[in-house]
Design an enzyme around this catalytic site. Sequence first.
Site, PDB file in Angstrom:
ATOM      1  N   SER A 192      83.844  28.915  91.235  1.00 57.91           N
ATOM      2  CA  SER A 192      83.363  29.333  92.547  1.00 57.91           C
ATOM      3  C   SER A 192      81.940  28.891  92.858  1.00 57.91           C
ATOM      4  O   SER A 192      81.547  28.896  94.017  1.00 57.91           O
ATOM      5  CB  SER A 192      83.486  30.850  92.700  1.00 57.91           C
ATOM      6  OG  SER A 192      82.822  31.515  91.654  1.00 57.91           O
ATOM      7  N   HIS A 220      89.734  30.687  94.587  1.00 55.59           N
ATOM      8  CA  HIS A 220      89.270  29.590  95.442  1.00 55.59           C
ATOM      9  C   HIS A 220      90.258  28.430  95.518  1.00 55.59           C
ATOM     10  O   HIS A 220      89.957  27.403  96.114  1.00 55.59           O
ATOM     11  CB  HIS A 220      87.901  29.091  94.978  1.00 55.59           C
ATOM     12  CG  HIS A 220      86.806  30.040  95.351  1.00 55.59           C
ATOM     13  ND1 HIS A 220      86.297  30.120  96.626  1.00 55.59           N
ATOM     14  CD2 HIS A 220      86.154  30.979  94.620  1.00 55.59           C
ATOM     15  CE1 HIS A 220      85.363  31.051  96.670  1.00 55.59           C
ATOM     16  NE2 HIS A 220      85.256  31.600  95.462  1.00 55.59           N
ATOM     17  N   LYS A 251      89.906  35.411 100.920  1.00 57.60           N
ATOM     18  CA  LYS A 251      89.211  34.166 101.257  1.00 57.60           C
ATOM     19  C   LYS A 251      90.092  33.384 102.242  1.00 57.60           C
ATOM     20  O   LYS A 251      90.065  33.683 103.420  1.00 57.60           O
ATOM     21  CB  LYS A 251      88.880  33.406  99.979  1.00 57.60           C
ATOM     22  CG  LYS A 251      87.994  34.247  99.036  1.00 57.60           C
ATOM     23  CD  LYS A 251      87.589  33.492  97.804  1.00 57.60           C
ATOM     24  CE  LYS A 251      87.045  34.388  96.696  1.00 57.60           C
ATOM     25  NZ  LYS A 251      85.809  35.091  97.035  1.00 57.60           N
TER      26      LYS A 251
HETATM   27  N1  PMP Z   1      87.776  35.492  91.328  1.00 57.79           N
HETATM   28  C1  PMP Z   1      86.983  34.496  91.741  1.00 57.79           C
HETATM   29  C2  PMP Z   1      86.994  33.209  90.993  1.00 57.79           C
HETATM   30  C3  PMP Z   1      86.164  34.674  92.870  1.00 57.79           C
HETATM   31  O1  PMP Z   1      85.361  33.691  93.292  1.00 57.79           O
HETATM   32  C4  PMP Z   1      86.200  35.894  93.558  1.00 57.79           C
HETATM   33  C5  PMP Z   1      85.354  36.160  94.800  1.00 57.79           C
HETATM   34  N2  PMP Z   1      84.028  35.807  94.723  1.00 57.79           N
HETATM   35  C6  PMP Z   1      87.038  36.898  93.086  1.00 57.79           C
HETATM   36  C7  PMP Z   1      87.822  36.666  91.981  1.00 57.79           C
HETATM   37  C8  PMP Z   1      87.095  38.227  93.772  1.00 57.79           C
HETATM   38  O2  PMP Z   1      87.938  38.174  94.876  1.00 57.79           O
HETATM   39  P1  PMP Z   1      87.818  39.283  96.004  1.00 57.79           P
HETATM   40  O3  PMP Z   1      86.716  38.877  96.918  1.00 57.79           O
HETATM   41  O4  PMP Z   1      89.171  39.297  96.621  1.00 57.79           O
HETATM   42  O5  PMP Z   1      87.514  40.581  95.295  1.00 57.79           O
END
Ligand code: PMP
Length: 405
Positions: A192, A220, A251
């Site tokens: 990310s 992502h 997302k």
């Molecule tokens: N896993 C990854 C790799 C992420 O980038 C994110 C969000 N930053 C999440 C999980 C968490 O997802 P959510 O925003 O749905 O809690």
Amino acid sequence: MSQLPDPLAFLADEVAALRERHLYRPLRVMSSAQGPIVSVDDRRLISLSSNDYLGLTHHPRVCRAAEEAVREFGAGSGAVRTIAGTMAMHEALEAELAAFKETPAVLTFQSGFTANTGVIPTITGETDLIVSDALNHASIIDGMRLSKAPRQVFPHGDVDALREILREATEQGRPGGGAYHLILVVTDGVFSMDGDIARLPEIVEAAEAFGAAVMVDDAHASGVLGRNGRGSVDHFGLHGRVAIQVGTLSKAVGSLGGYVAGSLALREILTQRARPFLFSTSHPPAVVAACREAIRVMQDEPELQDRLWANTRRFKAELTRLGFDTGQSETPITPVMMGDQETAGRFSDRLIEEGVFVQPVVFPTVAMDKARLRTIVTAAHADEQLDAVLAAFDRVGHELALVTG
Ligand code: PMP
């Protein structure tokens, strides 16, 4: 009234120390909807800061589905799933997600974060081993912390190191004697902060060679990679070889939530044991309806994913031509490397003055001198908006002597 000393007075000192080291991140408050143009502090800015890859946060079909769900089913679900919080629409979303992901079953969670912190400690314990990429997301790290299983971390993307850990673990077994019951290899599908894609085919091969299971967090990759955004497993043609796929609905899907896709038995054990599922209220109807419609839109309008990638390719190529370092990115997440956090902060502030909303990412989210601006262009950005963004990057890059020529 007597003045008692404040036992939390030290917190103000900690905040002041963060500010001093340029590590304090003020919250930028938007007064508009999410989208390619947002209002921040009463200014209209072109935003490269959201994860709204396909522009579905404001897609008319998705919004309409949410409105209709509120009218028919109310504002909240009122209970956790295991008590009175499972509506027919929750089960329908899961069935539709399972069909989309081409897996036997799916269970949704309140967020991608809680999907990871729910699934990892549920399926691992003292007799297991978790092997994790060094740059995995915070929610994977927290999930591992909640597990009783020992863990080993391999350097980011280093499949040879992963193979060595797996070899040693299978040859030597557990420190107390006996073989590991389960070895779980966990990786982000798309990282990310860097935008690079996990070397999933090699990771799967290494895991298979040692009888380990693979879990991929496709937060992502959902909506971005694979047919209609089915994710990294689909992108690499690895269906049936990755035991657990975590996805987010927050997302590209444009709303809120997370899910775990895998076997029916995995789903069933999670419904019995995963703590966020058991102890936190289920999604409100509007969220469920928005997610269901978004998954349909992703399949009905493949041009959104095409546009996302066309914008991404153009933006990366032009930034490189202007002389910026965009790291190892292969996806719409394009980091623009700044080095120290002060430069990153100043660059971001100047871009805002130029009408472009891009946030700096600094320590501890990334290593101390790897501060960067994290950009994401979406399917919703128009060509003229990208022209304006690139011109602003060029101006500020010269001004702060980050690029020459
Ligand atoms: N896993 C990854 C790799 C992420 O980038 C994110 C969000 N930053 C999440 C999980 C968490 O997802 P959510 O925003 O749905 O809690």
